[in-house]
Design a protein around this motif. Sequence first.
Motif, PDB file in Angstrom:
ATOM      1  N   VAL A  31       0.743  -1.251  -0.050  1.00 35.53           N
ATOM      2  CA  VAL A  31       0.082  -0.128  -0.115  1.00 35.53           C
ATOM      3  C   VAL A  31       0.883   1.296  -0.010  1.00 35.53           C
ATOM      4  O   VAL A  31       0.496   2.123  -0.788  1.00 35.53           O
ATOM      5  CB  VAL A  31      -1.043   0.089   1.023  1.00 35.53           C
ATOM      6  N   VAL A  32       1.869   1.343   0.880  1.00 33.33           N
ATOM      7  CA  VAL A  32       2.799   2.465   0.990  1.00 33.33           C
ATOM      8  C   VAL A  32       3.557   2.557  -0.486  1.00 33.33           C
ATOM      9  O   VAL A  32       3.669   3.781  -0.935  1.00 33.33           O
ATOM     10  CB  VAL A  32       3.822   2.015   1.962  1.00 33.33           C
ATOM     11  N   VAL A  33       3.864   1.444  -1.221  1.00 32.64           N
ATOM     12  CA  VAL A  33       4.711   1.543  -2.400  1.00 32.64           C
ATOM     13  C   VAL A  33       3.513   2.337  -3.264  1.00 32.64           C
ATOM     14  O   VAL A  33       3.923   3.103  -4.070  1.00 32.64           O
ATOM     15  CB  VAL A  33       5.154   0.469  -2.944  1.00 32.64           C
ATOM     16  N   LEU A  34       2.457   1.621  -3.420  1.00 29.10           N
ATOM     17  CA  LEU A  34       1.567   2.260  -4.249  1.00 29.10           C
ATOM     18  C   LEU A  34       1.024   3.466  -4.305  1.00 29.10           C
ATOM     19  O   LEU A  34       0.910   4.354  -4.991  1.00 29.10           O
ATOM     20  CB  LEU A  34       0.170   1.092  -4.444  1.00 29.10           C
ATOM     21  N   PHE A  35       1.003   4.167  -3.000  1.00 27.92           N
ATOM     22  CA  PHE A  35       0.626   5.288  -2.691  1.00 27.92           C
ATOM     23  C   PHE A  35       1.586   6.385  -3.154  1.00 27.92           C
ATOM     24  O   PHE A  35       1.269   7.293  -3.739  1.00 27.92           O
ATOM     25  CB  PHE A  35       0.333   5.518  -1.119  1.00 27.92           C
ATOM     26  N   ALA A  36       2.910   5.820  -2.882  1.00 26.94           N
ATOM     27  CA  ALA A  36       4.010   6.696  -3.114  1.00 26.94           C
ATOM     28  C   ALA A  36       4.162   6.877  -4.673  1.00 26.94           C
ATOM     29  O   ALA A  36       4.439   8.121  -5.275  1.00 26.94           O
ATOM     30  CB  ALA A  36       5.435   6.081  -2.617  1.00 26.94           C
ATOM     31  N   ALA A  37       3.846   5.665  -5.451  1.00 29.91           N
ATOM     32  CA  ALA A  37       3.725   5.462  -6.855  1.00 29.91           C
ATOM     33  C   ALA A  37       2.741   6.607  -7.359  1.00 29.91           C
ATOM     34  O   ALA A  37       2.939   7.207  -8.430  1.00 29.91           O
ATOM     35  CB  ALA A  37       3.926   4.260  -7.240  1.00 29.91           C
ATOM     36  N   GLY A  38       1.609   6.294  -6.721  1.00 29.94           N
ATOM     37  CA  GLY A  38       0.390   7.213  -7.263  1.00 29.94           C
ATOM     38  C   GLY A  38       0.558   8.741  -6.933  1.00 29.94           C
ATOM     39  O   GLY A  38       0.227   9.338  -7.978  1.00 29.94           O
ATOM     40  N   THR A  39       1.193   8.933  -5.950  1.00 34.73           N
ATOM     41  CA  THR A  39       1.648  10.437  -5.669  1.00 34.73           C
ATOM     42  C   THR A  39       2.342  10.915  -6.538  1.00 34.73           C
ATOM     43  O   THR A  39       2.393  12.101  -7.096  1.00 34.73           O
ATOM     44  CB  THR A  39       1.865  10.635  -4.296  1.00 34.73           C
ATOM     45  N   TYR A  44       3.816  14.253 -11.254  1.00 33.82           N
ATOM     46  CA  TYR A  44       4.543  14.294 -12.398  1.00 33.82           C
ATOM     47  C   TYR A  44       3.425  14.836 -13.441  1.00 33.82           C
ATOM     48  O   TYR A  44       3.714  15.639 -14.253  1.00 33.82           O
ATOM     49  CB  TYR A  44       4.659  12.975 -12.857  1.00 33.82           C
ATOM     50  N   ARG A  45       2.241  14.360 -13.354  1.00 29.64           N
ATOM     51  CA  ARG A  45       1.149  14.538 -14.331  1.00 29.64           C
ATOM     52  C   ARG A  45       0.705  16.185 -14.201  1.00 29.64           C
ATOM     53  O   ARG A  45       0.519  16.963 -15.061  1.00 29.64           O
ATOM     54  CB  ARG A  45      -0.182  13.911 -14.057  1.00 29.64           C
ATOM     55  N   LYS A  46       0.910  16.510 -12.903  1.00 29.05           N
ATOM     56  CA  LYS A  46       0.490  18.057 -12.535  1.00 29.05           C
ATOM     57  C   LYS A  46       1.456  19.139 -13.239  1.00 29.05           C
ATOM     58  O   LYS A  46       1.128  19.935 -13.804  1.00 29.05           O
ATOM     59  CB  LYS A  46       0.341  18.171 -10.990  1.00 29.05           C
ATOM     60  N   THR A 277       6.978  25.794 -14.343  1.00 31.05           N
ATOM     61  CA  THR A 277       6.282  25.035 -15.434  1.00 31.05           C
ATOM     62  C   THR A 277       5.066  25.962 -15.509  1.00 31.05           C
ATOM     63  O   THR A 277       4.233  26.009 -16.580  1.00 31.05           O
ATOM     64  CB  THR A 277       5.999  23.622 -15.035  1.00 31.05           C
ATOM     65  N   LYS A 278       4.516  26.512 -14.467  1.00 29.96           N
ATOM     66  CA  LYS A 278       3.091  27.066 -14.371  1.00 29.96           C
ATOM     67  C   LYS A 278       3.137  28.368 -15.317  1.00 29.96           C
ATOM     68  O   LYS A 278       2.181  29.030 -15.728  1.00 29.96           O
ATOM     69  CB  LYS A 278       2.811  27.717 -13.065  1.00 29.96           C
ATOM     70  N   SER A 279       4.326  28.952 -15.723  1.00 26.88           N
ATOM     71  CA  SER A 279       4.617  30.196 -16.371  1.00 26.88           C
ATOM     72  C   SER A 279       5.259  30.042 -17.395  1.00 26.88           C
ATOM     73  O   SER A 279       5.937  31.005 -18.020  1.00 26.88           O
ATOM     74  CB  SER A 279       5.059  31.382 -15.257  1.00 26.88           C
ATOM     75  N   LEU A 280       5.289  28.708 -18.146  1.00 23.87           N
ATOM     76  CA  LEU A 280       6.196  28.493 -19.048  1.00 23.87           C
ATOM     77  C   LEU A 280       5.731  28.134 -20.367  1.00 23.87           C
ATOM     78  O   LEU A 280       4.683  27.270 -20.257  1.00 23.87           O
ATOM     79  CB  LEU A 280       7.108  27.275 -18.550  1.00 23.87           C
ATOM     80  N   ASP A 287       8.194  20.752 -24.074  1.00 27.60           N
ATOM     81  CA  ASP A 287       6.933  20.836 -23.244  1.00 27.60           C
ATOM     82  C   ASP A 287       6.365  19.750 -22.430  1.00 27.60           C
ATOM     83  O   ASP A 287       5.264  19.582 -22.258  1.00 27.60           O
ATOM     84  CB  ASP A 287       5.663  21.010 -24.358  1.00 27.60           C
ATOM     85  N   SER A 288       7.405  18.797 -22.128  1.00 32.02           N
ATOM     86  CA  SER A 288       7.183  17.885 -20.889  1.00 32.02           C
ATOM     87  C   SER A 288       8.050  18.014 -19.931  1.00 32.02           C
ATOM     88  O   SER A 288       9.122  18.442 -20.173  1.00 32.02           O
ATOM     89  CB  SER A 288       7.127  16.476 -21.838  1.00 32.02           C
ATOM     90  N   LEU A 289       7.939  17.308 -18.844  1.00 29.40           N
ATOM     91  CA  LEU A 289       8.654  17.311 -17.732  1.00 29.40           C
ATOM     92  C   LEU A 289       9.788  16.531 -17.851  1.00 29.40           C
ATOM     93  O   LEU A 289      11.059  16.872 -17.559  1.00 29.40           O
ATOM     94  CB  LEU A 289       7.835  16.844 -16.480  1.00 29.40           C
ATOM     95  N   LYS A 290       9.866  15.288 -19.109  1.00 34.47           N
ATOM     96  CA  LYS A 290      10.946  14.651 -19.151  1.00 34.47           C
ATOM     97  C   LYS A 290      11.863  15.520 -19.985  1.00 34.47           C
ATOM     98  O   LYS A 290      13.042  15.320 -19.791  1.00 34.47           O
ATOM     99  CB  LYS A 290      10.268  13.556 -20.031  1.00 34.47           C
ATOM    100  N   ASP A 291      11.276  16.341 -21.068  1.00 34.19           N
ATOM    101  CA  ASP A 291      12.000  16.993 -21.816  1.00 34.19           C
ATOM    102  C   ASP A 291      13.042  18.107 -20.675  1.00 34.19           C
ATOM    103  O   ASP A 291      14.239  18.286 -20.930  1.00 34.19           O
ATOM    104  CB  ASP A 291      11.420  17.783 -22.965  1.00 34.19           C
TER     105      ASP A 291
END
Length: 394
Positions: A31-39, A44-46, A277-280, A287-291
């Motif tokens: 559960v902890v791992v899944l929660f951390a991964a989900g968070t 990341y998506r945000k 990122t909010k003002s970019l 245009d992605s966090l990976k880039d």
Amino acid sequence: MTDSAGAPAEPDPPVGHRRIWLRWAALGSSVVVLFAAGTGWWLYRKLDGNITTDTTAVAELKRYERDRPSAVPRGGRNILLIGSDTRAGDGNAAYGQDEGSQRSDTTILLHIGADGRGVTAVSIPRDLMVGVPDCRTAGGKRTKPQFAQFNWAFQIGGTACTIRTVEKLTGIRVDHHMVIDFRGFKDMVNAVGGVRVCLKEPIDDPDAHVKLKAGAQTLNGEQALGYVRARKSLGDGSDTERMNRQQQFLGALVNKMQSNGVLLNPAKLYPVLDAATKSLTTDPGLDSLKDLYGLARALRSVPTEKVQFLTVPRKPYHADPNRDELVQPDATRLFRRLRADAPVIVAPAGQRPSGEPSAAPSARATPGSSGRTTPNPTAAPTFTGTNAAASTCA
């Protein structure tokens, strides 16, 4: 059974109980791992969703692909950073422009050398007289080519017009671009806990909304914005002095991020990325966090002393001292070296960088000077500027 002291030992839990405990422990860990991964995925998506993609500029630039310069050899990259004066959003209108208008007072060509050899940030003066090509306005109309001050390009045709103006001026291809508004700059400074600067004299500039005492101090985002925008109340009131302050402040910001381990600490890095990122607004290649992470890694690998800032060699325009023009042949030398991804030596005015032959004359251009020298053909020319390491307060 007894323990070593002779007291009765606690009996081992039954095998069935141990299995139940292990199952619950495994379930809890999962559960902890899944929660951390989900968070982590949510964060990341945000951040990824904060970034605005500029497809309009890319589509416009494709119309002129045949006329654009070639890419830098060996993997070097050029990114055009544009400080947007759109004044869109809360708090921005206070800086003296009508809501919704578009202007750029700060433009920096960021050259990242191949294999992390160095980073050179070249400021282009807003008042530099240049040839602005025909551009498409926001309303879809086409303008005629004209000779005007540089920041008109952004006002006339936005990012695409600015990029084409820079490429025609320098012969350097712009691989990517970023447009950052006021709020993003302020929030980034606040996210790193402020940036320390050293002021030789107090500042009181009502137009820039900043009042600071002399000496070393840490500026918050609002103060930092006023500091880099102040002009008429400082020195000779020139745009050159303002660009020098901008370069020194950016150097101090880079140093703060590296010395505090911001780039290596997720807890510190996230607020910086969220603010940025909010003002970019960027092209699809960034245009992605990976880039952006890839870009951050490239910048992180460069030693602070190799992150250099300078302004294109310029002097007062012969027809109007309130405007600028390039100093030649120094500007041509600088642009040629950046196109070839060749080293650019930057040193403070009046100082010779270590390792430069004493017999090698400098190709340094100071405001108001002709900048005409006869360089040693075996030595790289030197340009006036600063670096991130030298931007730190004592």
